[in-house]
Scaffold this motif. Sequence first.
Motif, short mmCIF file in Angstrom:
data_model
loop_
_atom_site.label_atom_id
_atom_site.label_comp_id
_atom_site.label_asym_id
_atom_site.label_seq_id
_atom_site.Cartn_x
_atom_site.Cartn_y
_atom_site.Cartn_z
N SER A 120 53.74 -35.69 47.97
CA SER A 120 53.28 -36.72 48.90
C SER A 120 52.85 -36.06 50.20
O SER A 120 53.21 -34.90 50.48
CB SER A 120 54.38 -37.76 49.16
OG SER A 120 55.55 -37.13 49.68
N LEU A 121 52.07 -36.79 50.97
CA LEU A 121 51.56 -36.28 52.24
C LEU A 121 52.00 -37.22 53.35
O LEU A 121 51.71 -38.42 53.32
CB LEU A 121 50.03 -36.20 52.18
CG LEU A 121 49.34 -35.44 53.31
CD1 LEU A 121 49.70 -33.96 53.29
CD2 LEU A 121 47.82 -35.62 53.23
N LYS A 122 52.72 -36.66 54.34
CA LYS A 122 53.18 -37.44 55.49
C LYS A 122 52.93 -36.62 56.75
O LYS A 122 53.40 -35.48 56.86
CB LYS A 122 54.67 -37.76 55.37
CG LYS A 122 55.08 -38.48 54.09
CD LYS A 122 56.60 -38.58 53.98
CE LYS A 122 57.04 -39.10 52.62
NZ LYS A 122 58.52 -39.09 52.46
N ASP A 123 52.18 -37.19 57.66
CA ASP A 123 51.88 -36.50 58.92
C ASP A 123 51.30 -35.11 58.68
O ASP A 123 51.67 -34.13 59.35
CB ASP A 123 53.13 -36.40 59.79
CG ASP A 123 53.72 -37.76 60.14
OD1 ASP A 123 52.92 -38.70 60.37
OD2 ASP A 123 54.95 -37.90 60.16
N GLU A 124 50.40 -35.04 57.69
CA GLU A 124 49.71 -33.79 57.35
C GLU A 124 50.65 -32.72 56.80
O GLU A 124 50.29 -31.54 56.73
CB GLU A 124 48.92 -33.23 58.55
CG GLU A 124 47.67 -34.00 58.88
CD GLU A 124 46.68 -34.04 57.71
OE1 GLU A 124 46.33 -32.96 57.20
OE2 GLU A 124 46.25 -35.13 57.33
N LYS A 125 51.84 -33.11 56.39
CA LYS A 125 52.77 -32.18 55.75
C LYS A 125 52.92 -32.54 54.28
O LYS A 125 53.00 -33.72 53.93
CB LYS A 125 54.14 -32.22 56.44
CG LYS A 125 54.14 -31.65 57.85
CD LYS A 125 55.54 -31.68 58.44
CE LYS A 125 55.57 -31.09 59.84
NZ LYS A 125 56.95 -31.11 60.42
N ILE A 126 52.97 -31.51 53.43
CA ILE A 126 53.09 -31.71 51.99
C ILE A 126 54.57 -31.70 51.60
O ILE A 126 55.29 -30.74 51.88
CB ILE A 126 52.34 -30.61 51.21
CG1 ILE A 126 50.86 -30.61 51.58
CG2 ILE A 126 52.51 -30.80 49.70
CD1 ILE A 126 50.11 -29.40 51.06
N TYR A 127 55.02 -32.77 50.94
CA TYR A 127 56.38 -32.89 50.45
C TYR A 127 56.38 -32.68 48.93
O TYR A 127 55.53 -33.22 48.23
CB TYR A 127 56.97 -34.26 50.78
CG TYR A 127 57.31 -34.45 52.24
CD1 TYR A 127 58.63 -34.52 52.66
CD2 TYR A 127 56.31 -34.57 53.20
CE1 TYR A 127 58.95 -34.69 54.00
CE2 TYR A 127 56.62 -34.75 54.54
CZ TYR A 127 57.94 -34.81 54.94
OH TYR A 127 58.25 -34.98 56.26
N GLY B 94 51.07 -23.80 44.44
CA GLY B 94 49.80 -24.00 43.74
C GLY B 94 49.52 -25.47 43.49
O GLY B 94 48.40 -25.96 43.71
N MET B 95 50.54 -26.19 43.01
CA MET B 95 50.38 -27.62 42.81
C MET B 95 50.11 -28.32 44.15
O MET B 95 49.32 -29.26 44.23
CB MET B 95 51.63 -28.20 42.14
CG MET B 95 51.79 -27.77 40.69
SD MET B 95 53.24 -28.51 39.89
CE MET B 95 54.56 -27.49 40.59
N GLY B 96 50.78 -27.83 45.20
CA GLY B 96 50.55 -28.39 46.53
C GLY B 96 49.12 -28.20 47.00
O GLY B 96 48.52 -29.11 47.60
N ALA B 97 48.55 -27.03 46.74
CA ALA B 97 47.16 -26.76 47.12
C ALA B 97 46.19 -27.67 46.36
O ALA B 97 45.25 -28.22 46.94
CB ALA B 97 46.83 -25.29 46.87
N CYS B 98 46.43 -27.83 45.06
CA CYS B 98 45.58 -28.70 44.24
C CYS B 98 45.67 -30.15 44.72
O CYS B 98 44.65 -30.85 44.84
CB CYS B 98 45.99 -28.62 42.77
SG CYS B 98 45.74 -27.00 42.02
#
Length: 249
Positions: A226-233, A195-199
């Motif tokens: 964080s966002l790296k290469d369109e991936k959520i960390y 959920g936090m990732g979506a927000c």
Amino acid sequence: MKVFKYCASGNDFVIFNAGKKANRSELALLLCNRYEGVGADGMIVILPHEKYDFEWEFYNKDGSRAAMCGNGSRAAAHFAYYNNGVGSKMRFLSEAGVIEASVKKSGVEVVLGGARDIKEPFEFGGRVWQHCDTGVPHLVHFCENIEEFDKKTCQILRKKYNANVNFAQIIDDKLMKVRTFERGVEDETLACGTGMGACFYLAYLQKRIKDKVKVVPKSGEQLGFSLKDEKIYFKGKVKCCFEANYYFS
């Protein structure tokens, strides 16, 4: 039966090893019960896998299956490292795909992957919502004050769209607050990783925050996204609360 109780940012889980896949919905209902069981938001079963470090089965407290859980994935990685001898950098299989994780002491970072199924915003109940899937489906509303969180509205939207429901407040371009109503738990939880990732991702698309931020859920802990290469960390601390033997009647 030996079980482990884990907590990750206010989300708690029952975790144990098993040798093969099975339908464990009834077991999840029993173990997640806070009166007669261990008590948890979800149950995680760690299974052997030929290609990856392990595979998991994830169950919500109501016995339903979930493809992914951000906090649960961090707890599973911590368990696998400290109890099963898996390396500090690992890959495991979930129903949402392969999850990458790294463990350093009590801190665990997982790659949630890319967001998908982002739909056009819509209005409901005088608020604007947007759909985003980060392993499980979420609806997100950006509010002026996180105390606007409305459980009744969340219950309606959860049933109507079969999604988790999030209220998010952007404090500045490096800090957000999020509160989540989670399906399967059917209530507000202290934290929801996906959920936090979506927000985070939707706020980034709107150019309202940076690509590296802190997100504070109801638990009050500051978590890193964080966002790296369109991936959520997603990064935060994990705690093993206890291990115990559960006795069946």
